[in-house]
Design a protein around this motif. Structure first.
Motif, PDB file in Angstrom:
ATOM      1  N   GLY A   1       0.856  -1.285  -0.024  1.00 59.77           N
ATOM      2  CA  GLY A   1       0.075   0.091   0.008  1.00 59.77           C
ATOM      3  C   GLY A   1       0.753   1.284   0.026  1.00 59.77           C
ATOM      4  N   TRP A   2       2.034   1.393   0.858  1.00 60.26           N
ATOM      5  CA  TRP A   2       2.868   2.422   0.854  1.00 60.26           C
ATOM      6  C   TRP A   2       3.515   2.600  -0.500  1.00 60.26           C
ATOM      7  N   VAL A   3       3.823   1.574  -0.899  1.00 62.49           N
ATOM      8  CA  VAL A   3       4.755   1.556  -2.288  1.00 62.49           C
ATOM      9  C   VAL A   3       3.837   2.049  -3.235  1.00 62.49           C
ATOM     10  N   LEU A   4       2.548   1.856  -3.292  1.00 60.34           N
ATOM     11  CA  LEU A   4       1.633   2.050  -4.459  1.00 60.34           C
ATOM     12  C   LEU A   4       1.176   3.285  -4.304  1.00 60.34           C
ATOM     13  N   GLU A   5       0.839   3.872  -2.964  1.00 63.48           N
ATOM     14  CA  GLU A   5       0.247   5.222  -2.740  1.00 63.48           C
ATOM     15  C   GLU A   5       1.513   6.462  -2.513  1.00 63.48           C
ATOM     16  N   GLN A   6       2.317   5.968  -2.035  1.00 61.48           N
ATOM     17  CA  GLN A   6       3.477   7.055  -1.744  1.00 61.48           C
ATOM     18  C   GLN A   6       4.465   7.045  -2.695  1.00 61.48           C
ATOM     19  N   LEU A   7       5.160   5.877  -2.866  1.00 60.83           N
ATOM     20  CA  LEU A   7       6.452   5.811  -3.498  1.00 60.83           C
ATOM     21  C   LEU A   7       6.249   6.161  -4.915  1.00 60.83           C
ATOM     22  N   VAL A   8       5.656   5.155  -5.616  1.00 59.20           N
ATOM     23  CA  VAL A   8       5.399   5.093  -6.980  1.00 59.20           C
ATOM     24  C   VAL A   8       4.702   6.534  -7.530  1.00 59.20           C
ATOM     25  N   PRO A   9       3.745   7.256  -6.777  1.00 56.31           N
ATOM     26  CA  PRO A   9       3.266   8.454  -7.176  1.00 56.31           C
ATOM     27  C   PRO A   9       4.353   9.470  -7.207  1.00 56.31           C
ATOM     28  N   SER A  10       5.082   9.483  -6.144  1.00 60.75           N
ATOM     29  CA  SER A  10       6.148  10.504  -5.939  1.00 60.75           C
ATOM     30  C   SER A  10       7.300  10.521  -6.721  1.00 60.75           C
ATOM     31  N   LEU A  11       7.618   9.452  -7.214  1.00 60.52           N
ATOM     32  CA  LEU A  11       8.927   9.010  -8.180  1.00 60.52           C
ATOM     33  C   LEU A  11       8.504   9.119  -9.500  1.00 60.52           C
ATOM     34  N   GLU A  12       7.561   8.566  -9.925  1.00 61.02           N
ATOM     35  CA  GLU A  12       7.260   8.426 -11.220  1.00 61.02           C
ATOM     36  C   GLU A  12       6.450   9.691 -11.979  1.00 61.02           C
ATOM     37  N   SER A  13       5.693  10.315 -11.089  1.00 58.03           N
ATOM     38  CA  SER A  13       4.628  11.286 -11.547  1.00 58.03           C
ATOM     39  C   SER A  13       5.308  12.795 -11.520  1.00 58.03           C
ATOM     40  N   CYS A  14       6.109  12.818 -10.804  1.00 58.04           N
ATOM     41  CA  CYS A  14       7.042  14.298 -10.630  1.00 58.04           C
ATOM     42  C   CYS A  14       7.959  14.555 -12.015  1.00 58.04           C
ATOM     43  N   LYS A  15       8.267  15.757 -12.140  1.00 59.04           N
ATOM     44  CA  LYS A  15       8.893  16.272 -13.084  1.00 59.04           C
ATOM     45  C   LYS A  15      10.426  15.541 -12.783  1.00 59.04           C
ATOM     46  N   GLY A  16      10.866  14.987 -14.101  1.00 59.08           N
ATOM     47  CA  GLY A  16      11.965  14.222 -14.231  1.00 59.08           C
ATOM     48  C   GLY A  16      11.756  12.920 -13.567  1.00 59.08           C
ATOM     49  N   SER A  17      10.710  12.194 -13.940  1.00 59.61           N
ATOM     50  CA  SER A  17      10.266  11.165 -13.112  1.00 59.61           C
ATOM     51  C   SER A  17      11.301  10.026 -13.432  1.00 59.61           C
ATOM     52  N   PHE A  18      11.231   8.972 -12.555  1.00 62.53           N
ATOM     53  CA  PHE A  18      11.993   7.788 -12.478  1.00 62.53           C
ATOM     54  C   PHE A  18      11.040   6.678 -13.000  1.00 62.53           C
ATOM     55  N   ARG A  19      11.904   5.713 -13.626  1.00 58.14           N
ATOM     56  CA  ARG A  19      11.209   4.620 -14.274  1.00 58.14           C
ATOM     57  C   ARG A  19      11.284   3.407 -13.110  1.00 58.14           C
ATOM     58  N   LEU A  20      10.474   2.883 -12.371  1.00 57.29           N
ATOM     59  CA  LEU A  20      10.416   1.907 -11.287  1.00 57.29           C
ATOM     60  C   LEU A  20      10.148   0.510 -11.841  1.00 57.29           C
TER      61      LEU A  20
END
Length: 956
Positions: A797-816
């Motif tokens: 839950g934390w990974v999908l709700e916090q980690l993924v949105p914070s790293l993949e949707s921001c500017k200069g996003s990361f591919r996880l």
């Protein structure tokens, strides 16, 4: 195969059986174990000869070598030595105390050496020496005290030395109060003028072949105690020199070869006429008569008239002589000898007329009888014929020697009337024919020697009257055929010698007349030959049940070739059989089956195509003690051949093609004491490993064992000392090494399965990842993902709700890379994990209590840490999702090891601090996180736990 054989050899050596020893340059006698021969070994020092002999040695012969020096204490280790032979060496020096500790030595022979002088201490330690020989040495001087230690010496031989001073010799004899015999013959003595008296015990003195001219130089008492004196072949012409000498105690004086008047000598000296040997005094016929007159009328035991230039014996020559028991006329020039009764009527017992020029023995039919005459010897003459009744004058003759003449004609009745003759020697003559009547009267004859004549035919019953004959020697003749009557009448014959003839065939009928008595049969050097294994006629020796010695060696010209089956049938008592030098092609396996009593067998020098002996050939020879198989072409020793020789004591195998010695054969020969393997091409291989072990024991003597060299150009050294470490097999160590791990494995497998199943599985995956990494083609510039997220499903839950949105949707996003989204379908989980880690620039580990308890999560972080430690790349980002005390982390040592190595980022519960968290995480993924930023990180733990979680390495 080598280690297996070595193992068997070692096991066999533990079993009862023969073990061996040997000497470098000596051979121990089988008959006398204390006797050693070290002859013709080309030795240059005495230690190499006797250094390894046992202390119980009593007889040692080191003759015919090149020894030049005897150092001190050369024989100290042989305290029981009784006889020492050092003949024909090159001895020049005997150091003081060379014979130390030889208190038991009684005979020392140093003849034929290069000794020029004797030092004072040369013979110290030989207080019990009895016999000393120094003959044939260039001995010119003897130290005055050199012989003093020899207080018990009885015989001193100084024959053919270079002694000049008799006085020096006499002074060296002082203290030898038991000396009886002194031999000074063939020296350079020119006078008898001693400063010191001779020992009173000296009774026999030999002074022949010197340069003496007189005997008075030593004073009247010089020869006072001498009983036997030899002065022959000197230059004594001054007869008056004997006048002052005390010769009344002499019992024998030999003056042969001196230019003196014997009758003048008898007139001026105290010598008794009967004590003088009249040989070599140039008496002539007239002188013999004068001598007889001087001898008186009492019976004389011996009258020697050798070398007196006597050409004939007239009746008057010996008529005036007293009764004589033994008359010796050898070495004269007698060409004809009349019947003895015509010139000797006294009770003569023995007549010796050897080395003369007699050419015939005439008829003595009308002679009177000399009943006392029992011994006649006419050897070494030129007798061509012996006429009718040649010995009528000696009807009681016991011994007659006519050998070594040229007798070509022996009258049929030449020996007529010799009814009491027991020994007749006619050997080495030119006799061609023997007749029945020639020996008709010799009814008591026991020995007849006809060796080396030219007899070609034995007529029937030629020995028919010799019923008491025991020894018949016909060797060295031309006998070609024998019949069933050749030996008829020889009912007592025990020894028959037929060697050196031309006999081609033998049959049982030939020996039938002597079947009950014959014990020795010699057929050496005849022409017996067999070309088939089948014996068509009956066995030739089947009647000789008492024969114990049979010689068949060296049949001419090419040997016997083949020994037929049952050839020796009937020889139930045979103990010695000689078959050497016969170039045997084959031997029937049952050839020796009937020789159950055989003790000695020789097949030496029979190599002519025959290689290994047939199996079972010795199966019935259980009493065989000595076996000679030298040079018979043997390639191997097998139990099938030698296994039944349980009583064998001596085995000679020299000059064969043996490379290995079968240890099983050696152990089967339990009574073996003597083994000869000289000139065999023995190899230095593991098959001969047991051979070295024999050296440490004392049971079987292997002749010159220490001289057996390795038979290979690649192999250096000797059989007794070749390197055997490659052959060694420690059975206990091997068994322990094999069984111990197996037992431990069987004990640990259940425990490991129960306690560490998942751990082993985990390591298996680690191994797979390492293998895959080795085969993977690395590309350090391009990655499919920025980060692989390792998390537990409880934290999804934390990974999908916090980690993924914070790293993949921001500017200069990361591919996880996420499990549920990016893993390849159909591929194993481990391979997916490995590929995801190595296709991602970083690995984010979301750590919680659930994460710590997950096996898959532990595998993921282990794989990531493997990449960290092995590739030295900063690929691991650790996110601590909740506060975990150190006491809980200590149970997960792998996790704690990584956390101590890498700085981690903690998820803060306060919303205000979460902004900083994402900033640090993004910088960590980009690789730009600095030390200053790291110091600003906030830890959710107490200050006392912080040092346990900090690491010495940095992010980015």
């Amino acid at each position: 195969m080598g280690p297996v054989f070595s193992l068997l050899a070692l096991l066999l050596l533990l079993m009862p059986g023969a073990v061996a020893y040997g000497f470098r340059n000596c051979i121990q006698s089988m008959e006398n174990p204390q006797s050693f021969r070290c002859i013709q070994r080309f030795l240059k020092d005495i230690i190499s000869a006797v250094g390894d002999l046992p202390p119980n040695a009593t007889f040692v012969n080191v003759s015919h070598n090149f020894i030049s020096r005897l150092p001190a204490a050369s024989f100290r280790h042989l305290p029981h030595l009784q006889q020492l032979q050092l003949v024909c060496n090159r001895l020049e020096t005997i150091e003081d105390w060379a014979f130390e500790n030889l208190g038991a030595l009684h005979t020392l022979n140093l003849s034929n050496n290069h000794l020029a002088n004797l030092s004072e201490g040369a013979f110290r330690g030989l207080g019990n020496l009895i016999n000393l020989s120094l003959s044939n040495n260039p001995l010119s001087t003897i130290h005055p005290h050199a012989l003093h230690p020899l207080g018990n010496l009885r015989t001193l031989d100084l024959y053919s030395c270079r002694l000049v001073s008799f006085a020096e010799v006499a002074c060296s004899l002082q203290g030898l109060m038991k000396l009886r015999v002194l031999n000074l013959s063939c020296n350079r003595l020119n006078s008898l003028s001693p400063i010191c008296p001779l020992p009173p015990s000296l009774s026999i003195l030999h002074l022949c072949n010197n340069s003496l001219q007189a005997v008075d130089g030593g004073g009247p008492q010089l020869l006072r105690y001498i009983r036997n004196l030899d002065l022959s072949y000197n230059n004594i012409s001054n007869v008056t020199s004997f006048a002052g000498a005390e010769l009344q105690n002499l019992s024998y004086l030999l003056l042969k070869g001196n230019p003196l008047d014997v009758f003048h000598l008898l007139n001026v000296s105290s010598l008794r006429p009967r004590r003088l040997d009249y040989s070599g005094l140039h008496l002539g016929n007239e002188g013999v008569s004068k001598v007889c007159q001087r001898l008186g009328k009492h019976q004389l035991k011996h009258l020697r008239l050798q070398s007196n230039n006597i050409r004939e014996l007239r009746n008057v020559s010996l008529a005036l002589c007293p009764p004589i028991r033994t008359l010796d006329l050898s070495w004269n020039k007698l060409r004809w000898l009349d019947c003895v009764d015509k010139w000797q009527h006294k009770p003569l017992e023995s007549l010796v007329v050897e080395h003369n020029l007699l050419n015939r023995l005439s008829t003595c039919q009308s002679s009177s009888s000399l009943k006392t005459l029992q011994n006649i010897s006419f050897r070494y003459n030129r007798i061509l014929s012996v006429k009718y009744w040649a010995f009528r004058y000696a009807p009681n003759l016991r011994i007659l020697h006519l050998n070594i003449n040229t007798i070509a004609y022996l009258d049929k009745h030449a020996l007529k009337g010799l009814y009491y003759l027991t020994e007749l020697r006619l050997d080495n003559n030119l006799l061609t024919d023997l007749y029945k009547s020639s020996f008709a009267d010799l009814v008591r004859l026991q020995t007849l020697n006809l060796r080396n004549n030219r007899v070609s035919i034995l007529f029937p019953w030629v020995f028919g009257k010799l019923g008491q004959l025991q020894i018949l020697d016909l060797g060295g003749n031309n006998i070609r055929n024998l019949t069933n009557k050749s030996f008829s009448g020889l009912s007592s014959l025990s020894k028959l010698y037929l060697d050196g003839n031309c006999i081609k065939k033998i049959s049982s009928d030939i020996f039938y007349p002597v079947q009950g008595t014959l014990e020795v049969l010699d057929l050496t050097g005849n022409k017996l030959q067999y070309i088939t294994k089948t014996q068509h006629k009956s066995p030739p020796f089947r009647h000789l049940h008492k024969l114990y010695d049979l010689k068949l060696q060296a049949q001419q010209p090419y040997g016997m070739k083949i020994i037929p089956a049952k050839f020796f049938q009937g020889l139930a008592s045979l103990r010695s059989l000689y078959l050497s030098e016969n170039k045997l092609l084959s031997i029937s396996p049952d050839a020796f089956d009937d020789l159950a009593q055989l003790q000695y067998l020789s097949l030496a020098d029979s190599c002519n195509g025959m290689q290994d002996l047939p199996s079972g050939i010795f199966k019935n020879l259980r009493r065989l003690q000595k076996l000679n198989l030298e040079n018979v072409g043997l390639h191997s020793l097998t139990l099938e051949v030698f296994g039944n020789l349980s009583n064998l004591t001596s085995l000679l195998l020299a000059k064969n093609q043996l490379q290995t010695v079968n240890v099983s054969v050696a152990n089967a020969l339990g009574l073996l004491r003597y083994l000869d393997l000289r000139k065999c091409p023995l190899s230095c291989t593991c098959e001969n490993l047991w051979f070295q072990n024999w050296l440490t024991n004392r049971w079987v003597q292997v002749v010159y064992l220490y001289n057996y060299s390795c038979d290979s150009r690649q192999q250096l050294g000797y059989v007794y000392s070749f390197d055997t470490h490659v052959c060694f097999l420690d059975v206990g160590l091997y068994l322990f090494s094999v069984t111990t791990p197996a037992l431990l494995l069987l004990m640990l497998l259940p425990l490991v399965y129960h306690r560490a199943y998942w751990r082993l599985k985990y390591h298996f995956y680690i191994l797979r990842s390492w293998v895959n990494d080795r085969w993977r083609r690395q590309d350090g510039e391009h990655f499919q993902y920025d980060a692989f997220v390792s998390y537990n499903s409880a934290d999804e839950g934390w990974v999908l709700e916090q980690l993924v949105p914070s790293l993949e949707s921001c500017k200069g996003s990361f591919r996880l890379c996420l499990h549920h989204r990016d893993f390849e379908l159909g591929k194993s989980i481990v391979d997916n994990i490995v590929d995801s880690i190595y296709h991602s620039r970083k690995t984010i580990c979301v750590i919680s209590r659930s994460y710590l308890q997950s096996e898959w999560c532990s595998l993921e972080i282990q794989l990531a840490s493997y990449r960290l430690f092995e590739e030295l790349k900063d690929v691991l980002v650790m996110v601590l999702l909740e506060a975990i005390p150190d006491r809980e982390l200590s149970a997960y040592h792998r996790m704690r090891k990584v956390m101590l190595k890498k700085t981690y980022i903690s998820w803060p519960p306060e919303p205000a601090a979460q902004r900083l968290f994402w900033t640090k995480l993004r910088k960590a993924l980009k690789g730009s996180y600095t030390e200053e930023e790291e110091e600003e990180d906030l830890y959710p733990f107490d200050e006392e736990d912080k040092p346990l979680l900090e690491s010495t390495s940095q992010l980015g």
